[in-house]
Design an enzyme around this catalytic site. Structure first.
Site, PDB file in Angstrom:
ATOM      1  N   CYS A 182     -39.250  57.074  40.357  1.00  0.00           N
ATOM      2  CA  CYS A 182     -39.872  56.642  39.104  1.00  0.00           C
ATOM      3  C   CYS A 182     -39.491  55.196  38.776  1.00  0.00           C
ATOM      4  O   CYS A 182     -38.759  54.541  39.519  1.00  0.00           O
ATOM      5  CB  CYS A 182     -39.421  57.568  37.973  1.00  0.00           C
ATOM      6  SG  CYS A 182     -37.709  57.244  37.459  1.00  0.00           S
TER       7      CYS A 182
ATOM      8  N   GLU B 181     -31.992  60.301  42.315  1.00  0.00           N
ATOM      9  CA  GLU B 181     -31.568  59.036  42.918  1.00  0.00           C
ATOM     10  C   GLU B 181     -30.378  58.447  42.164  1.00  0.00           C
ATOM     11  O   GLU B 181     -29.456  57.885  42.769  1.00  0.00           O
ATOM     12  CB  GLU B 181     -32.730  58.034  42.911  1.00  0.00           C
ATOM     13  CG  GLU B 181     -33.973  58.509  43.667  1.00  0.00           C
ATOM     14  CD  GLU B 181     -34.958  59.277  42.789  1.00  0.00           C
ATOM     15  OE1 GLU B 181     -34.529  59.934  41.815  1.00  0.00           O
ATOM     16  OE2 GLU B 181     -36.169  59.207  43.081  1.00  0.00           O
TER      17      GLU B 181
ATOM     18  N   CYS C 246     -35.546  54.693  38.637  1.00  0.00           N
ATOM     19  CA  CYS C 246     -34.870  54.738  39.938  1.00  0.00           C
ATOM     20  C   CYS C 246     -35.331  53.587  40.832  1.00  0.00           C
ATOM     21  O   CYS C 246     -34.527  53.009  41.573  1.00  0.00           O
ATOM     22  CB  CYS C 246     -35.120  56.087  40.596  1.00  0.00           C
ATOM     23  SG  CYS C 246     -34.513  57.454  39.575  1.00  0.00           S
TER      24      CYS C 246
ATOM     25  N   ASN D 201     -31.329  66.012  40.700  1.00  0.00           N
ATOM     26  CA  ASN D 201     -31.656  65.870  39.281  1.00  0.00           C
ATOM     27  C   ASN D 201     -30.706  66.714  38.436  1.00  0.00           C
ATOM     28  O   ASN D 201     -30.417  67.863  38.772  1.00  0.00           O
ATOM     29  CB  ASN D 201     -33.112  66.313  39.075  1.00  0.00           C
ATOM     30  CG  ASN D 201     -33.641  65.974  37.695  1.00  0.00           C
ATOM     31  OD1 ASN D 201     -33.198  66.536  36.702  1.00  0.00           O
ATOM     32  ND2 ASN D 201     -34.583  65.061  37.632  1.00  0.00           N
TER      33      ASN D 201
ATOM     34  N   ASP E 215     -39.203  65.146  32.197  1.00  0.00           N
ATOM     35  CA  ASP E 215     -38.517  64.319  33.196  1.00  0.00           C
ATOM     36  C   ASP E 215     -39.251  63.017  33.484  1.00  0.00           C
ATOM     37  O   ASP E 215     -38.651  62.013  33.824  1.00  0.00           O
ATOM     38  CB  ASP E 215     -38.331  65.105  34.501  1.00  0.00           C
ATOM     39  CG  ASP E 215     -37.128  64.604  35.293  1.00  0.00           C
ATOM     40  OD1 ASP E 215     -36.028  64.577  34.716  1.00  0.00           O
ATOM     41  OD2 ASP E 215     -37.290  64.216  36.448  1.00  0.00           O
TER      42      ASP E 215
ATOM     43  N   SER F  89     -41.271  60.494  45.202  1.00  0.00           N
ATOM     44  CA  SER F  89     -41.468  59.060  44.954  1.00  0.00           C
ATOM     45  C   SER F  89     -40.671  58.614  43.718  1.00  0.00           C
ATOM     46  O   SER F  89     -40.842  59.168  42.633  1.00  0.00           O
ATOM     47  CB  SER F  89     -42.974  58.823  44.719  1.00  0.00           C
ATOM     48  OG  SER F  89     -43.237  57.462  44.490  1.00  0.00           O
TER      49      SER F  89
HETATM   50 ZN   LIG Z   1     -36.223  58.575  38.625  1.00  0.00          ZN
END
Ligand SMILES: [Zn+2]
Length: 146
Positions: free
Chosen positions: A80, A53, A83, A40, A143, A78
Site C-alpha cells: 500500500c 511489510e 509500505c 499484518n 486495513d 501489493s
Molecule cells: Zn501496507
C-alpha cells in the site's frame, strides 16, 4: 512453483490468519538470507501501522543504509501507500509481490522511483485474500482505509 522466500511470506500470512488476523505476510532478504519476517498485526496488536511489510521491517530491526540498499522485500500482497513509502524511504531496491489482483498499491509510482517490482501472480496468495475479503469485508476495508 513458489520460491522459498515467497513461501516464507505465505507462511507468515497463514500464521496471521490462524491468529484471527489479516492474511498478509512479508519477509526481508539480504544476500540470500531472511533477516526479518512479519505479518499484518491490525487485529492481533490493535495496530493501525503494522501492515505485514511494516511488521517485517520492524522485526528486522535497525539496519544500515548499506544493508537496505541490497535488500529485497517480499510481500504476499501489493504494498500500500504506507509500505511503498517505507520502501522508498529506506532505498530498498527490489520488491517481490505475491499478487496484485485483490489490491494494488502505487506500483507505477514505486517503479518510477527506480525500484524493481516483480509481481508473481501467485494463486495461493490470491486465494488467501479472496477468502478473507469474502469472510471479513469490514476488516479488510479498515486495513486499506475505506
Ligand atoms: Zn501496507
Amino acid at each position: 512453483m513458489t520460491d522459498p522466500f515467497m513461501r516464507a511470506a505465505i507462511e507468515q500470512a497463514k500464521k496471521s490468519l490462524a491468529e484471527g488476523g489479516i492474511p498478509i505476510g512479508s519477509v526481508l532478504v539480504i544476500d540470500g538470507e531472511i533477516v526479518g519476517r512479519g505479518h499484518n498485526q491490525r487485529v492481533q496488536k490493535g495496530s493501525c501501522v503494522l501492515h505485514a511489510e511494516m511488521d517485517c521491517l520492524e522485526n528486522a530491526g535497525r539496519l544500515t543504509a548499506k544493508d537496505y540498499k541490497r535488500a529485497v522485500l517480499y510481500s504476499t500482497l501489493s504494498p500500500c501507500d504506507m509500505c511503498s513509502g517505507t520502501v522508498l524511504l529506506y532505498g530498498i531496491p527490489k520488491v517481490v509481490v505475491g499478487e496484485n489482483r485483490t489490491f494494488q498499491g502505487p506500483e507505477g509510482y514505486v517503479k518510477s522511483r527506480g525500484v524493481e517490482l516483480i509481481v508473481q501472480d501467485n494463486a495461493e496468495c490470491v486465494q488467501l485474500m479472496q477468502d478473507f475479503i469474502a469472510t471479513k469485508p469490514e476488516l479488510w476495508n479498515e486495513d486499506i482505509g475505506e
